[in-house]
Write an enzyme that holds these catalytic residues in place. Structure first.
Site, PDB file in Angstrom:
ATOM      1  N   SER A  95      25.210  -2.070 -51.649  1.00 14.51           N
ATOM      2  CA  SER A  95      26.157  -1.461 -50.746  1.00 14.51           C
ATOM      3  C   SER A  95      25.842  -0.005 -50.872  1.00 14.51           C
ATOM      4  O   SER A  95      24.436   0.282 -50.649  1.00 14.51           O
ATOM      5  CB  SER A  95      27.491  -1.921 -51.285  1.00 14.51           C
ATOM      6  OG  SER A  95      28.276  -1.175 -49.967  1.00 14.51           O
ATOM      7  N   TYR A 146      28.977   1.499 -39.644  1.00 12.26           N
ATOM      8  CA  TYR A 146      28.168   1.557 -40.849  1.00 12.26           C
ATOM      9  C   TYR A 146      29.245   1.273 -41.800  1.00 12.26           C
ATOM     10  O   TYR A 146      29.230   0.288 -42.792  1.00 12.26           O
ATOM     11  CB  TYR A 146      27.247   2.749 -41.142  1.00 12.26           C
ATOM     12  CG  TYR A 146      26.485   2.694 -42.585  1.00 12.26           C
ATOM     13  CD1 TYR A 146      25.556   1.616 -42.592  1.00 12.26           C
ATOM     14  CD2 TYR A 146      26.590   3.398 -43.727  1.00 12.26           C
ATOM     15  CE1 TYR A 146      25.039   1.602 -43.836  1.00 12.26           C
ATOM     16  CE2 TYR A 146      26.090   3.583 -44.588  1.00 12.26           C
ATOM     17  CZ  TYR A 146      25.348   2.436 -45.024  1.00 12.26           C
ATOM     18  OH  TYR A 146      24.295   2.440 -46.058  1.00 12.26           O
ATOM     19  N   LYS A 197      29.968  -2.161 -44.260  1.00 14.72           N
ATOM     20  CA  LYS A 197      29.869  -2.112 -45.774  1.00 14.72           C
ATOM     21  C   LYS A 197      31.214  -2.324 -46.401  1.00 14.72           C
ATOM     22  O   LYS A 197      31.371  -2.985 -47.324  1.00 14.72           O
ATOM     23  CB  LYS A 197      29.255  -0.580 -46.377  1.00 14.72           C
ATOM     24  CG  LYS A 197      27.990  -0.440 -45.937  1.00 14.72           C
ATOM     25  CD  LYS A 197      27.052  -1.432 -46.540  1.00 14.72           C
ATOM     26  CE  LYS A 197      25.368  -1.265 -46.348  1.00 14.72           C
ATOM     27  NZ  LYS A 197      24.407  -2.185 -47.113  1.00 14.72           N
TER      28      LYS A 197
END
Length: 279
Positions: A135, A149, A153
Site C-alpha cells: 500500500s 489514488y 489505497k
C-alpha cells in the site's frame, strides 16, 4: 531464513523487482507476474527453474484465477502472496476522467482483491501462509490532488484489515505495507497525471503536478525497504502494518492523531443518538 516460495504480482519494476532479485539471490523460489513480455528475461536466464513467470493483467479477473491456480498447481505450495501490481493517479476529482477512475480502481483495489480471493482456498488447504499487500502511507493519510489514488489505497487497506480477521483462524497472516517515497521508477513510469484545469492552478491540488520532478528525489532506499518486507515474514504473528520511511511515519502519525482528536472531541455528543433504557 526459511526457504519459501513467493507469488508476487508486477515483478518487472519497483518493489516487485527488488524483492524478486533479493529472494532469488537468497535461494527462494518466486512465481512472478508481468504485463510486459521480455521485461524479466534477464532474471529468467539467470535463475532458471527457481523463477516461474506468467503474463497477467490483474484487471482480468478470470485470468487472475487461472494464473494463481496454475502457480499453486505447478509449484505445489506457495508460502507468501504479494499484491504489488499497481500505479498512481494524481489530479483533483474534476480533473480525472471516468476511464482513469475505473482504471485505478480495477488495478489497485479490485485487482488485489481478486488475487487474494484466488489464493485463499489454496492457503487454507495447505494450512496457512502469508498475504502481503503493498500500500502506501496514503492508505491512511491524504494529500490534495490525489483523491482517486487515496480511494484505491484506503479501499484495499479496509479489505485487507477485515480479511486478516477472517483468515487468522486458518493460520493465514496479513501484512499491509505502508512505504513512504522510494527511489524507484514509480513516480516516472507508473504514475498517471490528470489533465489540469486552470481553476485549480492556485489551489493545494496543484501541488501534485510536480510529482514527476526528478530534481526532488524520494527519501526511501527501495532495496532496504524490500529487505524489510521480506524479513517481516519471519515475524509471528504477522504485523498488520509495516511502516517504511521517516516520511511515512510522519504523515501517518499526524493523520491518525488528527482523526483520533476529532473522534474524542465528540465522545459526549455521539451518545445523544442512543436509545436510552425505558424510551
Amino acid at each position: 531464513m526459511t526457504q519459501r516460495t513467493w507469488f508476487i504480482t508486477g515483478v518487472n519494476s519497483g518493489f516487485g523487482r527488488h524483492m524478486t532479485e533479493l529472494l532469488l539471490e537468497k535461494g527462494h523460489k518466486v512465481a512472478g507476474t508481468i504485463r510486459r513480455p521480455g521485461s524479466v528475461d534477464d532474471l529468467m536466464a539467470k535463475y532458471g527453474d527457481t523463477f516461474w513467470v506468467a503474463s497477467l493483467d490483474v484487471t482480468d479477473t478470470p485470468a487472475v484465477k487461472e494464473v494463481v491456480d496454475r502457480a499453486f498447481t505447478e509449484l505445489g505450495r506457495i508460502d507468501v502472496v504479494v499484491n504489488n501490481a499497481g500505479y498512481g493517479l494524481f489530479g483533483a476529482a474534476e480533473e480525472v476522467t471516468d476511464e482513469q477512475i475505473l482504471g485505478i480502481l480495477n488495478t489497485n483495489l479490485i485487482g488485489s482483491i481478486q488475487v487474494t480471493r484466488a489464493a485463499l482456498p489454496h492457503l487454507r488447504e495447505q494450512g496457512g501462509g502469508r498475504i502481503i499487500q503493498i500500500s502506501t502511507y496514503g492508505g491512511q493519510a491524504t494529500n490534495p490532488g490525489a483523491c482517486m489514488y487515496h480511494a484505491s489505497k484506503w479501499g484495499i487497506e479496509g479489505f485487507m484489515e477485515s480479511t486478516a480477521k477472517d483468515v487468522a483462524p486458518f493460520g493465514i497472516g496479513v501484512t499491509i505495507v505502508e512505504p513512504g517515497g522510494a527511489r524507484t521508477e514509480f513516480r516516472y513510469s507508473s504514475l498517471q497525471m490528470a489533465t489540469p484545469l486552470s481553476e485549480y492552478d492556485d489551489t493545494p491540488a496543484a501541488m501534485t503536478r510536480a510529482a514527476q520532478d526528478r530534481s526532488r528525489p524520494s527519501l526511501g532506499d527501495p532495496a532496504v525497504m524490500a529487505t524489510r518486507i521480506i524479513d517481516s515474514v519471519e515475524q509471528t504473528p504477522a504485523p498488520l502494518r509495516l511502516v517504511l520511511g521517516s516520511d511515512s511515519y510522519r504523515f501517518l502519525q499526524a493523520a491518525l492523531s488528527e482523526r483520533l482528536a476529532e473522534v474524542e472531541a465528540q465522545r459526549d455528543t455521539a451518545r445523544l443518538t442512543d436509545i436510552t433504557d425505558g424510551a
